[in-house]
Design a protein around this motif. Structure first.
Motif, PDB file in Angstrom:
ATOM      1  N   GLU A   1       0.901  -1.103   0.136  1.00 45.14           N
ATOM      2  CA  GLU A   1       0.119  -0.080  -0.091  1.00 45.14           C
ATOM      3  C   GLU A   1       0.885   1.355  -0.073  1.00 45.14           C
ATOM      4  OE1 GLU A   1      -3.204   2.149   3.030  1.00 45.14           O
ATOM      5  OE2 GLU A   1      -2.944  -0.155   3.072  1.00 45.14           O
ATOM      6  N   ASN A   2       0.466   2.295  -0.807  1.00 41.93           N
ATOM      7  CA  ASN A   2       1.260   3.562  -0.869  1.00 41.93           C
ATOM      8  C   ASN A   2       0.710   4.479  -0.012  1.00 41.93           C
ATOM      9  OD1 ASN A   2       3.390   5.014  -1.860  1.00 41.93           O
ATOM     10  ND2 ASN A   2       2.565   5.252  -3.825  1.00 41.93           N
ATOM     11  N   THR A   3       1.096   4.540   1.380  1.00 38.16           N
ATOM     12  CA  THR A   3       0.337   5.472   2.207  1.00 38.16           C
ATOM     13  C   THR A   3       0.876   6.893   1.910  1.00 38.16           C
ATOM     14  OG1 THR A   3       2.016   5.147   3.872  1.00 38.16           O
ATOM     15  CG2 THR A   3       0.257   3.518   3.767  1.00 38.16           C
ATOM     16  N   LEU A   4       0.214   7.966   2.543  1.00 36.45           N
ATOM     17  CA  LEU A   4       0.645   9.287   2.433  1.00 36.45           C
ATOM     18  C   LEU A   4       2.073   9.324   3.335  1.00 36.45           C
ATOM     19  CD1 LEU A   4       0.225  12.302   2.005  1.00 36.45           C
ATOM     20  CD2 LEU A   4      -1.044  12.391   4.324  1.00 36.45           C
ATOM     21  N   ILE A   5       2.575   8.685   4.036  1.00 40.55           N
ATOM     22  CA  ILE A   5       3.652   8.604   4.669  1.00 40.55           C
ATOM     23  C   ILE A   5       4.811   8.246   3.662  1.00 40.55           C
ATOM     24  CG2 ILE A   5       5.398   7.783   6.311  1.00 40.55           C
ATOM     25  CD1 ILE A   5       3.535   9.647   7.588  1.00 40.55           C
ATOM     26  N   ASP A   6       4.503   7.202   2.805  1.00 36.19           N
ATOM     27  CA  ASP A   6       5.480   6.893   1.899  1.00 36.19           C
ATOM     28  C   ASP A   6       5.445   7.714   0.705  1.00 36.19           C
ATOM     29  OD1 ASP A   6       5.830   4.282   2.957  1.00 36.19           O
ATOM     30  OD2 ASP A   6       4.147   3.349   2.087  1.00 36.19           O
ATOM     31  N   LYS A   7       4.428   8.479   0.310  1.00 35.92           N
ATOM     32  CA  LYS A   7       4.572   9.558  -0.706  1.00 35.92           C
ATOM     33  C   LYS A   7       5.372  10.738  -0.259  1.00 35.92           C
ATOM     34  CE  LYS A   7       0.252   8.049  -3.091  1.00 35.92           C
ATOM     35  NZ  LYS A   7      -1.233   8.751  -3.416  1.00 35.92           N
ATOM     36  N   THR A   8       5.360  10.859   1.140  1.00 36.09           N
ATOM     37  CA  THR A   8       5.901  12.199   1.701  1.00 36.09           C
ATOM     38  C   THR A   8       7.416  11.973   1.548  1.00 36.09           C
ATOM     39  OG1 THR A   8       3.795  12.399   2.954  1.00 36.09           O
ATOM     40  CG2 THR A   8       6.059  13.626   3.466  1.00 36.09           C
TER      41      THR A   8
ATOM     42  N   ASN B   1       9.705  13.309  -3.837  1.00 37.00           N
ATOM     43  CA  ASN B   1       8.708  13.127  -2.948  1.00 37.00           C
ATOM     44  C   ASN B   1       7.977  14.265  -2.384  1.00 37.00           C
ATOM     45  OD1 ASN B   1      10.417  13.953  -0.951  1.00 37.00           O
ATOM     46  ND2 ASN B   1      11.129  11.744  -0.554  1.00 37.00           N
TER      47      ASN B   1
END
Length: 92
Positions: free
Chosen positions: A2-9, A70
């Motif tokens: 899963e690509n979470t907001l934390i990952d995208k950030t 990012n």
């Protein structure tokens, strides 16, 4: 995965956490011209160094804002752009 907001950030496209990177050309130019402006503190050379330093930092921030790896790097670019504009309009 899963690509979470934390990952995208904080992660790049390879999944690595990226907060800082090696300086690119605009950032290197900004560092060098800013240091030279500390040596040449007056006259036309200082004015030229100031313009080149601000232009290269603006270029770096613009590139980060639109091409950062990012969300953190893009937000950093936006913060620097806002800072440049705020500082330059304050002294106008």
């Amino acid at each position: 995965m899963e690509n979470t907001l934390i990952d995208k950030t904080f992660r790049d496209s390879d999944g690595k956490i990226v907060l800082a990177q090696m300086p690119n050309l605009p950032l290197i130019v900004w560092i060098v011209t800013s240091l030279l402006a500390l040596i040449f503190t007056s006259g036309k050379i200082n004015t030229v160094l100031d313009v080149v330093a601000n232009g290269s930092l603006f270029t770096w921030a613009w590139l980060e804002l639109f091409q950062g790896v990012n969300y953190f790097r893009r937000a950093l670019g936006l913060a620097v752009l806002i800072g440049i504009i705020a500082l330059k309009t304050q002294y106008s």
